[in-house]
Write a protein that holds these residues in place. Sequence first.
Motif, PDB file in Angstrom:
ATOM      1  N   UNK A 127     -87.350 -53.663 -56.268  1.00 49.12           N
ATOM      2  CA  UNK A 127     -87.615 -54.747 -55.328  1.00 49.12           C
ATOM      3  C   UNK A 127     -88.560 -54.326 -54.197  1.00 49.12           C
ATOM      4  N   UNK A 128     -88.562 -53.051 -53.831  1.00 46.68           N
ATOM      5  CA  UNK A 128     -89.438 -52.611 -52.735  1.00 46.68           C
ATOM      6  C   UNK A 128     -90.910 -52.750 -53.099  1.00 46.68           C
ATOM      7  N   UNK A 129     -91.228 -52.824 -54.393  1.00 45.51           N
ATOM      8  CA  UNK A 129     -92.623 -52.946 -54.821  1.00 45.51           C
ATOM      9  C   UNK A 129     -93.028 -54.392 -55.124  1.00 45.51           C
ATOM     10  N   UNK A 130     -92.056 -55.304 -55.137  1.00 38.99           N
ATOM     11  CA  UNK A 130     -92.308 -56.693 -55.535  1.00 38.99           C
ATOM     12  C   UNK A 130     -92.623 -57.540 -54.308  1.00 38.99           C
ATOM     13  N   UNK A 131     -93.665 -58.358 -54.411  1.00 37.21           N
ATOM     14  CA  UNK A 131     -94.041 -59.249 -53.316  1.00 37.21           C
ATOM     15  C   UNK A 131     -93.536 -60.672 -53.516  1.00 37.21           C
ATOM     16  N   UNK A 132     -93.498 -61.131 -54.764  1.00 40.06           N
ATOM     17  CA  UNK A 132     -93.091 -62.505 -55.081  1.00 40.06           C
ATOM     18  C   UNK A 132     -92.091 -62.451 -56.226  1.00 40.06           C
ATOM     19  N   UNK A 133     -90.960 -63.110 -56.051  1.00 41.94           N
ATOM     20  CA  UNK A 133     -89.950 -63.177 -57.105  1.00 41.94           C
ATOM     21  C   UNK A 133     -89.830 -64.625 -57.560  1.00 41.94           C
ATOM     22  N   UNK A 134     -90.224 -64.876 -58.809  1.00 43.52           N
ATOM     23  CA  UNK A 134     -90.040 -66.182 -59.439  1.00 43.52           C
ATOM     24  C   UNK A 134     -88.804 -66.075 -60.319  1.00 43.52           C
ATOM     25  N   UNK A 135     -87.669 -66.507 -59.787  1.00 47.47           N
ATOM     26  CA  UNK A 135     -86.372 -66.275 -60.425  1.00 47.47           C
ATOM     27  C   UNK A 135     -85.856 -67.567 -61.049  1.00 47.47           C
ATOM     28  N   UNK A 136     -85.637 -67.547 -62.348  1.00 43.29           N
ATOM     29  CA  UNK A 136     -85.110 -68.732 -63.021  1.00 43.29           C
ATOM     30  C   UNK A 136     -83.653 -68.972 -62.652  1.00 43.29           C
ATOM     31  N   UNK A 137     -83.265 -70.244 -62.646  1.00 44.39           N
ATOM     32  CA  UNK A 137     -81.856 -70.615 -62.726  1.00 44.39           C
ATOM     33  C   UNK A 137     -81.673 -71.279 -64.084  1.00 44.39           C
ATOM     34  N   UNK A 138     -80.849 -70.682 -64.913  1.00 43.93           N
ATOM     35  CA  UNK A 138     -80.648 -71.153 -66.279  1.00 43.93           C
ATOM     36  C   UNK A 138     -79.483 -72.144 -66.316  1.00 43.93           C
ATOM     37  N   UNK A 139     -79.811 -73.420 -66.361  1.00 44.81           N
ATOM     38  CA  UNK A 139     -78.753 -74.418 -66.457  1.00 44.81           C
ATOM     39  C   UNK A 139     -78.064 -74.316 -67.814  1.00 44.81           C
ATOM     40  N   UNK A 140     -76.740 -74.199 -67.851  1.00 50.91           N
ATOM     41  CA  UNK A 140     -76.049 -74.150 -69.146  1.00 50.91           C
ATOM     42  C   UNK A 140     -76.380 -75.339 -70.034  1.00 50.91           C
ATOM     43  N   UNK A 141     -76.564 -76.523 -69.444  1.00 47.37           N
ATOM     44  CA  UNK A 141     -76.821 -77.728 -70.235  1.00 47.37           C
ATOM     45  C   UNK A 141     -78.154 -77.685 -70.948  1.00 47.37           C
ATOM     46  N   UNK A 142     -79.098 -76.901 -70.448  1.00 47.17           N
ATOM     47  CA  UNK A 142     -80.443 -76.842 -71.018  1.00 47.17           C
ATOM     48  C   UNK A 142     -80.694 -75.530 -71.741  1.00 47.17           C
ATOM     49  N   UNK A 143     -80.135 -74.444 -71.222  1.00 52.16           N
ATOM     50  CA  UNK A 143     -80.408 -73.112 -71.778  1.00 52.16           C
ATOM     51  C   UNK A 143     -79.370 -72.649 -72.791  1.00 52.16           C
ATOM     52  N   UNK A 144     -78.138 -73.155 -72.645  1.00 54.54           N
ATOM     53  CA  UNK A 144     -77.050 -72.672 -73.481  1.00 54.54           C
ATOM     54  C   UNK A 144     -76.396 -71.403 -72.962  1.00 54.54           C
ATOM     55  N   UNK A 145     -76.831 -70.900 -71.797  1.00 53.06           N
ATOM     56  CA  UNK A 145     -76.251 -69.686 -71.201  1.00 53.06           C
ATOM     57  C   UNK A 145     -75.060 -70.118 -70.343  1.00 53.06           C
ATOM     58  N   UNK A 146     -73.860 -69.988 -70.882  1.00 47.59           N
ATOM     59  CA  UNK A 146     -72.687 -70.590 -70.249  1.00 47.59           C
ATOM     60  C   UNK A 146     -72.259 -69.896 -68.968  1.00 47.59           C
ATOM     61  N   UNK A 147     -72.547 -68.586 -68.831  1.00 50.57           N
ATOM     62  CA  UNK A 147     -72.143 -67.858 -67.628  1.00 50.57           C
ATOM     63  C   UNK A 147     -73.326 -67.613 -66.692  1.00 50.57           C
ATOM     64  N   UNK A 148     -74.354 -68.468 -66.784  1.00 49.54           N
ATOM     65  CA  UNK A 148     -75.588 -68.249 -66.033  1.00 49.54           C
ATOM     66  C   UNK A 148     -75.363 -68.179 -64.526  1.00 49.54           C
ATOM     67  N   UNK A 149     -74.593 -69.091 -63.967  1.00 47.95           N
ATOM     68  CA  UNK A 149     -74.444 -69.128 -62.517  1.00 47.95           C
ATOM     69  C   UNK A 149     -73.744 -67.874 -61.987  1.00 47.95           C
ATOM     70  N   UNK A 150     -72.806 -67.333 -62.739  1.00 49.22           N
ATOM     71  CA  UNK A 150     -72.152 -66.103 -62.317  1.00 49.22           C
ATOM     72  C   UNK A 150     -73.158 -64.947 -62.284  1.00 49.22           C
ATOM     73  N   UNK A 151     -74.025 -64.881 -63.284  1.00 52.90           N
ATOM     74  CA  UNK A 151     -75.050 -63.833 -63.309  1.00 52.90           C
ATOM     75  C   UNK A 151     -76.059 -64.024 -62.179  1.00 52.90           C
ATOM     76  N   UNK A 152     -76.450 -65.279 -61.941  1.00 53.20           N
ATOM     77  CA  UNK A 152     -77.418 -65.544 -60.874  1.00 53.20           C
ATOM     78  C   UNK A 152     -76.852 -65.186 -59.501  1.00 53.20           C
ATOM     79  N   UNK A 153     -75.587 -65.461 -59.293  1.00 57.13           N
ATOM     80  CA  UNK A 153     -74.941 -65.117 -58.021  1.00 57.13           C
ATOM     81  C   UNK A 153     -75.079 -63.624 -57.750  1.00 57.13           C
ATOM     82  N   UNK A 154     -74.817 -62.801 -58.740  1.00 59.61           N
ATOM     83  CA  UNK A 154     -74.933 -61.345 -58.581  1.00 59.61           C
ATOM     84  C   UNK A 154     -76.379 -60.937 -58.315  1.00 59.61           C
ATOM     85  N   UNK A 155     -77.307 -61.585 -58.995  1.00 58.35           N
ATOM     86  CA  UNK A 155     -78.729 -61.247 -58.827  1.00 58.35           C
ATOM     87  C   UNK A 155     -79.198 -61.560 -57.411  1.00 58.35           C
TER      88      UNK A 155
END
Length: 253
Positions: A127-155
């Motif tokens: 992260x110390x070398x990154x200037x811009x972070x384009x971070x996805x939020x994977x909606x379970x309804x669209x992506x099929x990733x059922x635990x996405x919000x839990x992973x995003x919270x940690x990120x």
Amino acid sequence: MNSNVVNFENKAKIKEIFTSVQGEGPFIGVKQIFIRFCACNLRCYYCDTDYMPEDINNKGSYFEFSPKELNDYLDCHFDMERVHSISLTGGEPLIWADFLKKFMPRIKTRYYLETNATIADNIEKIIRYVDIIAADIKLPSCSGITDAFERHEKFFDAVHHSRIDCAIEKQFNCDNKNIFSKVVFDENITEDEIARCVELARRYDFELILQPRMIGEDLCVSPAFMMRTFEKFIKQSNHVRLIPQVHKFIDVE
């Protein structure tokens, strides 16, 4: 860390390197060098990636670089003064965080990280070398990733604490990382998903970029549905924009 994620320190498998204009999010239209890394730790319904972790040792359609070799290749083929930034994309570039930790300090430029925002341990490495972070939020309804919000919270929590650590270490404000989140949605988006997106963005202070899902060059939702969804977000937060994938409309890579 996700059990599917393995780190490669001395070599990275890269699908392609090219220049084009950024076609998504608030930096639409800037010229970038795109470095597209192989492999991803997710399998979203709508993804067009065909080089998954179990495939990367079996396919010949990639290039392999050491940090120095990638540095030399970029120096030889591109003029850094004529681009806005280097986009690290994929696949999922954070799979290659140990490689990136060695590569990124070699070139003094802006780095734009495109990530699925699910590998919290690895964002801390670079992260110390990154200037811009384009971070996805994977909606379970669209992506099929059922635990996405839990992973995003940690990120996003890891990004937040890295900012604090940076400020303590360097004795100045390190909150100047430009971070935003793309939310790919279709007609299956739910009220709960909207509320959870807004809450994440509010808690960690980033902008939401609503991106209607596309199939090829065609939008999979109607303009009326896009606007209704946009209004639902706006009722809960003014820190939201509706931006489709512009590069597909102007037919560039």
